[in-house]
Each structure stands twice: as structure tokens, then as C-alpha cells.
Scaffold this motif. Sequence first.
Motif, short mmCIF file in Angstrom:
data_model
loop_
_atom_site.label_atom_id
_atom_site.label_comp_id
_atom_site.label_asym_id
_atom_site.label_seq_id
_atom_site.Cartn_x
_atom_site.Cartn_y
_atom_site.Cartn_z
N GLU A 275 0.83 -1.21 0.00
CA GLU A 275 0.00 0.00 0.00
C GLU A 275 0.87 1.26 0.00
N ALA A 276 1.93 1.21 0.80
CA ALA A 276 2.80 2.38 0.87
C ALA A 276 3.40 2.67 -0.50
N TYR A 277 3.80 1.62 -1.22
CA TYR A 277 4.46 1.84 -2.50
C TYR A 277 3.47 2.13 -3.62
N TYR A 278 2.43 1.28 -3.75
CA TYR A 278 1.57 1.38 -4.92
C TYR A 278 0.38 2.31 -4.73
N ILE A 279 -0.06 2.52 -3.50
CA ILE A 279 -1.21 3.41 -3.31
C ILE A 279 -0.78 4.79 -2.81
N GLU A 280 0.00 4.79 -1.75
CA GLU A 280 0.47 6.09 -1.26
C GLU A 280 1.62 6.63 -2.08
N LYS A 281 2.18 5.80 -2.97
CA LYS A 281 3.27 6.17 -3.88
C LYS A 281 4.49 6.75 -3.14
N LYS A 282 4.86 6.13 -2.04
CA LYS A 282 6.03 6.58 -1.29
C LYS A 282 7.31 6.09 -1.98
N GLN A 283 8.41 6.82 -1.74
CA GLN A 283 9.71 6.39 -2.26
C GLN A 283 10.22 5.20 -1.45
N MET A 284 11.05 4.39 -2.11
CA MET A 284 11.56 3.18 -1.46
C MET A 284 12.33 3.49 -0.17
N GLU B 26 11.97 6.02 1.89
CA GLU B 26 11.03 6.41 2.93
C GLU B 26 10.36 5.16 3.54
N ILE B 27 10.02 4.22 2.64
CA ILE B 27 9.40 2.98 3.09
C ILE B 27 10.37 2.18 3.96
N ALA B 28 11.64 2.11 3.50
CA ALA B 28 12.65 1.39 4.27
C ALA B 28 12.75 1.95 5.69
N ASP B 29 12.72 3.29 5.77
CA ASP B 29 12.79 3.93 7.09
C ASP B 29 11.57 3.58 7.93
N ARG B 30 10.42 3.68 7.32
CA ARG B 30 9.19 3.45 8.08
C ARG B 30 9.10 2.02 8.62
N PHE B 31 9.48 1.06 7.75
CA PHE B 31 9.37 -0.33 8.17
C PHE B 31 10.67 -0.86 8.80
N GLN B 32 11.62 0.05 8.96
CA GLN B 32 12.89 -0.25 9.60
C GLN B 32 13.71 -1.34 8.91
N TYR B 33 13.71 -1.27 7.58
CA TYR B 33 14.67 -2.10 6.84
C TYR B 33 16.02 -1.39 6.89
N THR B 34 17.12 -2.18 6.82
CA THR B 34 18.43 -1.53 6.92
C THR B 34 18.73 -0.68 5.69
N ASN B 35 18.21 -1.08 4.53
CA ASN B 35 18.40 -0.22 3.36
C ASN B 35 17.25 -0.40 2.36
N ALA B 36 17.20 0.53 1.42
CA ALA B 36 16.09 0.55 0.46
C ALA B 36 16.05 -0.71 -0.40
N ASN B 37 17.24 -1.27 -0.66
CA ASN B 37 17.30 -2.46 -1.50
C ASN B 37 16.59 -3.66 -0.88
N ASN B 38 16.83 -3.84 0.43
CA ASN B 38 16.16 -4.93 1.12
C ASN B 38 14.65 -4.74 1.12
N ALA B 39 14.23 -3.51 1.34
CA ALA B 39 12.79 -3.22 1.31
C ALA B 39 12.21 -3.54 -0.05
N LYS B 40 12.99 -3.23 -1.08
CA LYS B 40 12.55 -3.46 -2.45
C LYS B 40 12.38 -4.96 -2.72
N THR B 41 13.37 -5.73 -2.31
CA THR B 41 13.28 -7.18 -2.49
C THR B 41 12.02 -7.71 -1.80
N GLN B 42 11.80 -7.25 -0.57
CA GLN B 42 10.62 -7.68 0.17
C GLN B 42 9.34 -7.28 -0.56
N LYS B 43 9.35 -6.08 -1.09
CA LYS B 43 8.17 -5.58 -1.82
C LYS B 43 7.85 -6.49 -3.00
#
Lengths: 372, 188
Positions: free
Chosen positions: B141-150, B152-169
Amino acid sequence: MDDILLADTIERYIKGEMNDSEKTYFEEMRQKNPELDQQVVEQIFFLAELNKYSSLKNFKHSIHETVSKLVDEGLITKNSLRGTAKIIYLWNKHKRTIAVAASIAGIVSIFSASTISFFSNNKNNNIKPLVEKIKEQDDKYKKLEKEIGKLNTNSITPKIVKPRLESKFRATGFLIDANNNFIVTNAHVLNEAPHQLVIENSKGEQFKAISVYVNTDNDLAIIKVIDEDFKRLPAPPYSIRKGHTDLGEQIYTLGFPKQEIVYGEGYVSAKNGYNMDSVYCQLSTSVNEGNSGSPVINKRGEVIGIISSRETNAEGVVFAVKSSNVYNAIEEVRKNKEYEKIRITSNPSLKGTERVGQIKKVEDYIFMIKGN
Amino acid sequence: MNIPEQDKELLKGLASEDRRAIEKIYRDNYPMVQNLILHNRGTLDDAADIFQEAMIVLFGKANNPHFELNCQLKTYLYSVCKRLWLKKLQQQQRLVIQTDDLEQVISVEEDLEQHEKRQLSFDIMENAMSKMGEPCKSLLEAYYIEKKQMQEIADRFQYTNANNAKTQKYKCLVRLKKLFFAQYKNTL
């Protein structure tokens, strides 16, 4: 290529984030590898759907905020508290009386249990409507994959496939008019489909329909097929009998107690239905859940009734709505100007044809009724 | 027919989810529709529901690049609301709608069919979404509906970096896709 890497690559491709050489290379790979190409098409389609979803979701959110602003201003008035808000409101209001109510409920349930056993002739307890509740199986993904394979893989926007209705039940209905628009079934069948209604043929093709007449007193309903894709057949080969039902008359039924059409034979065993209800006649035959709305046809090719229910305490005792009721229903439907031209067929071309031949002619006019 | 410039502007605003456009359309047209529904056995709540659905129909139209309004917005909304209400009455087994049509009505059958298709896809996606567990659901939802940057999402969900968040996404997206297509079956 694994799923995740592929998803990433395709997303960059769609968003135009690839550099030229990368893009050329990727497009070459698509050319050479049909499987990859198919996955790309599927992913593009899915992302487009997801995009539509998110934009509509955001839009709905904006609408809600606007509406609540306008409600505050008084431009829009809403009468009731709704949904969960209402339940919470009622709960708060009546919290204190709940304990009392619960104890009363206990007493009532004992009381009503005894009334049921006392009035065991009560119609609803002894006869059973014949709608079958079903659960569609989850083998859909494979079929979809095949369909996507058939799409024109060069096109960026694949054509929209028609979603299939997930039905909670299955019953039967049959065409009655020369133009193949109107279908008769039971009123209790439509209770199962407050939202959407479709008819389905034995090939599994679904067509949208709407209800135009429902009468719970004689358990009859008429629905109209509104799907453009529905192919017109010649006028139905059976007629619908206006007059009385003859005791001992041989009959047969065709319906959908399972996902395929099923034939059953029997005879008219009484002129009235349960508790001498003159709307119905009684048959001796075998029917099952899903048979609700099946036509009862005699050897001259006349529909003499519509299967409605069976007695739960006795084997093979089935009740059918007498066909004369269909004419009253049609009269009601005609009162609507849109439908005043509805015409029932009156020349049974089945007369003199032997049973197997009759069935072959009739079965295309009988459909599953589904909905949710 | 001449379409007022204002109508075209409103539609553009609608397509970009502009609240001011939504509000203006409500202000200009809601009383007329409420009147229609109330005079045809509807309640105030029915009016609110019908108008809201008509807005969604209009939104679908406004988003179509080939769409051109060929009547006044007012006429279009009135026609859609009338048709929607008639359908609802039919579902309730009341067959007739009686209005002395002071307003002009155009045929909107095709638009409503499109609308139903869109609504069905929407419901299927919503259903698939609801079956996703956390954190997948919020992540998507954060990425596709709220259109947040990767990031920002990594920070919010406490991933260590944007790349890990991306893989999870992407993992979540693959699951969502399966759920979606499991329901989205072709009838041919």
C-alpha cells in the motif's frame, strides 16, 4: 529468471527506467523466449490492474472526505448511522440490558424449540428447497495462464478478460419466450443472489441476468438475460401447459443437481402440494439440491410444472409449482412497458418425438442459475 | 453540442483526484439527484449512495484518454443516477420508475457496463489485498497506493536499506499477483 528479478526488470521496463542497450537486449530476449514474453504481458496487465485499483482507492477516499464535509455543512443529509458505527452505537446504548436480554434469549430458545416439535406439520420444517450451495474449486490459475497465453503478446495493453462470477449456490432455470430472453426459476433461488445473477450453460459459459419478477407466494421468479454475448437459439421446443395437471401423468425433469445436466423420471402423484396447497402439485420422482427451477415435462413436450422442493421426511415426494402460475407471472411482467412484448411459445415441436430425441432438443434451453 | 468549458475543467480535475473538483460537482448536482431519488421511493441514504456510485462511474470515464463528454455534465450525471436507481428498484422487485423528466436523459448502458467490470476487478484486487498478511499489505500500500519512495518505506518499516525493502516488496507483489489471478478467471 527468478520471479523477483523478473518483477524488478519488468517494472523498470514499463516505467522506462532502462537505458537503451539494456532495453534493446530485453526486447530481444522477449522475442526469442515466448515464455518470458508471456510473463511480461501478464505482469504488465497485473500492474495496470493494480494501478487502477490504487487510483480508484484514492478517489474513493477523496469522495468520503468531501461527503463528510458536505454532511457537516448540511448539503447532504444522511438519515442513519451505518455499518459498524451503528452497531457500536447500539451496543453502547443497550450495554446494560444485554445481560437481561441474554437470559430472556435462553428462555425463548427453549420455548421456540417446543413449538417446533408441537407444530411439526409446519411447512418450512418438513420441506426442503432444492438450491445447492457450492464452493468453486481453486484450479483457476492454470486456466488463466492458458488464456493469457492466447492473448496477442505483441500488444502492450492486453484485452480485458471477462471475470467469472464466483457463485455461492447452483440452481436451475429454463427459457420460456420465443426471443430467448426470459427464464423461469424459483423465487427462493433469487434469495441466494442479492447482488449478482448469472445463468450458465453446460459449457460453463456465464451470462449476466437480472430479475424482473419474484413472487414468494407461488415461489416463481422470472429473470431476464441481459448479456450481449448470449447467443439466441430458435424458439423453445416445449410449450407451457395452461390447464390442469392429470394424476398419473408420466413426466421427466432436467436440471443441475450437479455441474452437468441430469435427467430424472417420474409421475404426478397428487394434484395438490404440501398441506393441500393448490399452487403446487406432488410428484413421485428423484431430485436433489440444485434441481430448484427445473422444468417438469410430459411426454407431449409440455412443461407442466417447476420443481420447487421436496419433503424431507419421505423419499421421492417432490413438489412442483403448477405451470399455470407461469402465465400469471408473465401477465405481471408485461405490465412493465419495457417487457410488454414478451411472448411464450405455444407449439410443442416435441410432440411425437421419442424421449431421447426430446431431451436432445430441450437441454440447450435449460441453464444453471448462479449468483452471489 | 457545446460543452461548457467549466465541465471540461471539472473532468480534468476529477481525473487527477482534485478535491475541489469533486466538491464542486457535488455542490452543483447533488440536490437534483436527491430530488430524483426521494420522489421515487428512495431515502436520503439511497441518494447519497447513488450519487457516490455515479461519481465513480464518472471518474472511470474521466480517466479514459479517449473520453469526450458529448452532453452537459449535469445531464450525464442525472442519466447515470437515474439508470443506477432504476436498477436498484428492479433488484428490489419494484419494476417501475416514474418521473416527469424535466431533465434530459441520455443512454448510459455501455458506461455502466464498463463501470461494473471495473468495479469487479477492484473488488477482486481488494479481496486479494485483504488476504495478504503484514507487513506485506502495508508495504504494498505504501508503495503502490500512497506512492512513497523506497527509501522512505525502508525507514518506516525499519529495513536496513532501500534495496532490502525493495526485495521484500517484490516478494509481496508476487504473492498478491497469485491471489489476484486465482480469482480472476476467464469465461471466454
